[in-house]
Structures are given as C-alpha cells and as structure tokens.
Design a protein around this motif. Sequence first.
Motif, PDB file in Angstrom:
ATOM      1  N   ALA A 111       0.826  -1.208   0.000  1.00 31.78           N
ATOM      2  CA  ALA A 111       0.000   0.000   0.000  1.00 31.78           C
ATOM      3  C   ALA A 111       0.860   1.257   0.000  1.00 31.78           C
ATOM      4  N   TRP A 112       2.031   1.175   0.573  1.00 33.13           N
ATOM      5  CA  TRP A 112       2.929   2.328   0.626  1.00 33.13           C
ATOM      6  C   TRP A 112       3.743   2.484  -0.658  1.00 33.13           C
ATOM      7  N   GLY A 113       3.594   1.558  -1.582  1.00 35.04           N
ATOM      8  CA  GLY A 113       4.271   1.693  -2.862  1.00 35.04           C
ATOM      9  C   GLY A 113       5.599   0.979  -2.982  1.00 35.04           C
ATOM     10  N   PHE A 114       5.837  -0.012  -2.111  1.00 33.37           N
ATOM     11  CA  PHE A 114       7.087  -0.771  -2.139  1.00 33.37           C
ATOM     12  C   PHE A 114       6.796  -2.246  -2.405  1.00 33.37           C
ATOM     13  N   ARG A 115       7.751  -2.924  -2.970  1.00 34.31           N
ATOM     14  CA  ARG A 115       7.640  -4.370  -3.166  1.00 34.31           C
ATOM     15  C   ARG A 115       8.615  -5.077  -2.236  1.00 34.31           C
ATOM     16  N   TYR A 116       8.155  -6.139  -1.635  1.00 34.28           N
ATOM     17  CA  TYR A 116       8.993  -6.902  -0.693  1.00 34.28           C
ATOM     18  C   TYR A 116      10.078  -7.654  -1.448  1.00 34.28           C
ATOM     19  N   VAL A 117      11.329  -7.589  -0.946  1.00 39.01           N
ATOM     20  CA  VAL A 117      12.413  -8.345  -1.567  1.00 39.01           C
ATOM     21  C   VAL A 117      13.191  -9.193  -0.573  1.00 39.01           C
ATOM     22  N   SER A 118      13.193  -8.830   0.714  1.00 41.39           N
ATOM     23  CA  SER A 118      13.952  -9.609   1.684  1.00 41.39           C
ATOM     24  C   SER A 118      13.547  -9.189   3.093  1.00 41.39           C
ATOM     25  N   GLY A 150      11.874  -3.561   1.637  1.00 45.22           N
ATOM     26  CA  GLY A 150      11.182  -3.380   0.365  1.00 45.22           C
ATOM     27  C   GLY A 150      11.851  -2.320  -0.480  1.00 45.22           C
ATOM     28  N   VAL A 151      11.580  -2.381  -1.775  1.00 46.75           N
ATOM     29  CA  VAL A 151      12.189  -1.450  -2.729  1.00 46.75           C
ATOM     30  C   VAL A 151      11.090  -0.769  -3.536  1.00 46.75           C
ATOM     31  N   ARG A 152      11.256   0.520  -3.754  1.00 41.25           N
ATOM     32  CA  ARG A 152      10.391   1.299  -4.641  1.00 41.25           C
ATOM     33  C   ARG A 152      11.246   1.696  -5.846  1.00 41.25           C
ATOM     34  N   GLY A 153      10.740   1.480  -7.034  1.00 41.86           N
ATOM     35  CA  GLY A 153      11.527   1.772  -8.223  1.00 41.86           C
ATOM     36  C   GLY A 153      12.628   0.741  -8.389  1.00 41.86           C
ATOM     37  N   SER A 154      13.845   1.206  -8.618  1.00 48.82           N
ATOM     38  CA  SER A 154      14.983   0.309  -8.813  1.00 48.82           C
ATOM     39  C   SER A 154      16.203   0.890  -8.126  1.00 48.82           C
TER      40      SER A 154
END
Length: 301
Positions: A111-118, A150-154
């Motif tokens: 919801a905050w605009g981040f994707r989980y990565v680790s 989490g990461v937003r963008g790259s």
Amino acid sequence: MSAQTTTEVPQPSLAIPIQTATAPPLREVQAPPPLPATDGGFKTILADPPWRFTNRTGKVAPEHRRLDRYSTLTVDEIAEIPVATSAADDAHLYLWVPNALLPDGLRVMEAWGFRYVSHIVWAKRRKDGGPDGRGVGFYFRNVTELLLFGVRGSMRTLAPARSQVNMIETRKREHSRKPDEQYDLIERCSPGPFLELFARYPQEGWTAWGDEAGDETTPRGQVHRGYGGGDVAPVPHLEPHERLTSVTAQRIGVVLRERYESGASIRQLCAETDYSITRVRALLESVGTELRGRGRTAVRS
C-alpha cells in the motif's frame, strides 16, 4: 365429524438484545501531523508502526489499559498513511512487523508503494548469548522479530550490504523499542536522506515523524530491569559444575573452536574463559573440533 382447527401460539423470542459497551479512550485521539518532505524525496524510510493485535488482552496487546504502552492503529489506518508522497522514486523501506502480523506487514508495504524483496531477523539474546525467552506468543514463545525490506523503483543496496548478514543479534530494550544497531546497519546499506516513521527516540541525521518523536516527549511504557540492551558476552561465566543446555554448549563450542583453530591452545582458552581443561576439551569436541596433540600449535598456511 367436523374438522378441528388449531391455532398457532406465537413462541417467545429467544433473541437477547446485545448491548455493546464502549470503553472510553485512554487519551484524546488526534489527527496525525503531515508527513515530512524533502527535495527529491527520502531515499530510505524506516517504520515501526503501532500494530493493533486482534487479541487485545494481557501483555500481548501494547494498548491494554493496564499497561498503556502506546496508542495503536488498525492495519487499514497504517496502510492509508501516504508514505509514497514522501519517498523518492527509487527508495528503500525497512518495516518492522510482529511475527503474527506478517501478512499485514506485506499488505502495508504494498500500500505504501514498495515491493517486498527480503527481510532481516532480530534475534533477541540474553547477556550470555542464549535466546531471550521472555517474549510472548500464543503458539511459540517469540525470541525474534522481523524487519521487512522493500524497494520502490529500482535501487540496489550499497556496497557494504554485500557482506551484511540479514540478522541482528542483541539484547532486548524496553517494550517495543528496537535495537539501536539498526541505524548503523541501515546507514551502511542504504543511502540518505533518512526518514523514520513512528519514531520514539530520534537519531542524529534522521528526520523523525510520530506523536512521540519530539525531543521534549518522553515515550510511554515502563522500562523494566534487564531490558537495557548492551553487549552480548562471547562466552558466559560458568560455575565449575554448572550444567549447560545443548543450545548454549553448541554456541560456546563454536566460539572456542574459532579461537582454537586460529592458533590458541587449550590452556590459553582456559585462561581466557576461566573454564577447566576438561570443560574446554568437552566443548571443543561437542562441535566436532579436531584436537591437536599436546604441546602442538596450529600450523597456518
């Protein structure tokens, strides 16, 4: 013969009106202040939301009226905070979440605009290095807590992160306070500017946001004895005939094996730990150490 007619007698309703008692709030609920902003957005955001547990009884619930540790928010309320408006297009998020609320943490991160990565695991230790069993839990006694990443963008982590293990092993602080070691880890692995949401102990070089983030505010919640953080001893002091659990013996044996294989003799290890020769040898053997002959030192290649 005339037909008999029967009259249905209405039965009394078994439904009991339900009265809902609403307890008054502990304190006045105020609208949260606007999120901070900076040119280009914050590159790294750390958040420790005041999660509300479904079961709000006993010492599990932080907002329990008897304890009054801090105010809490529902998952929807946390998810609605417009964190994306303060984040850079390419940014990192470190999000603390209790083990039981992992699905909620993933939902908030999205919801905050981040994707989980680790994620990073905080292993809560006693002074002697063993697991701190004072945690709570309905199914297991929790000695860990999760810091989702989490990461937003790259954006990759910085170079020091290539050798950074995803675990923090420290002693516990007062209720809900996270280890101070997190700041050094984050600053080495992610770029600034840094923003901490729901901050309670503002850090130099960080922008803090939250209702307890001000320098003039004293965070609620009692500080209990034994929850002051501090270093974990490499090996504990032991009485001559003190029995060890298999977990503690394994941990001490690994520490001694590293010193032994780097060249230390058994007598040196005895002097460093105040353990007997018999105990040092037994601990080394318990972790599969190949012992040298008496009087021989390790040969380094």
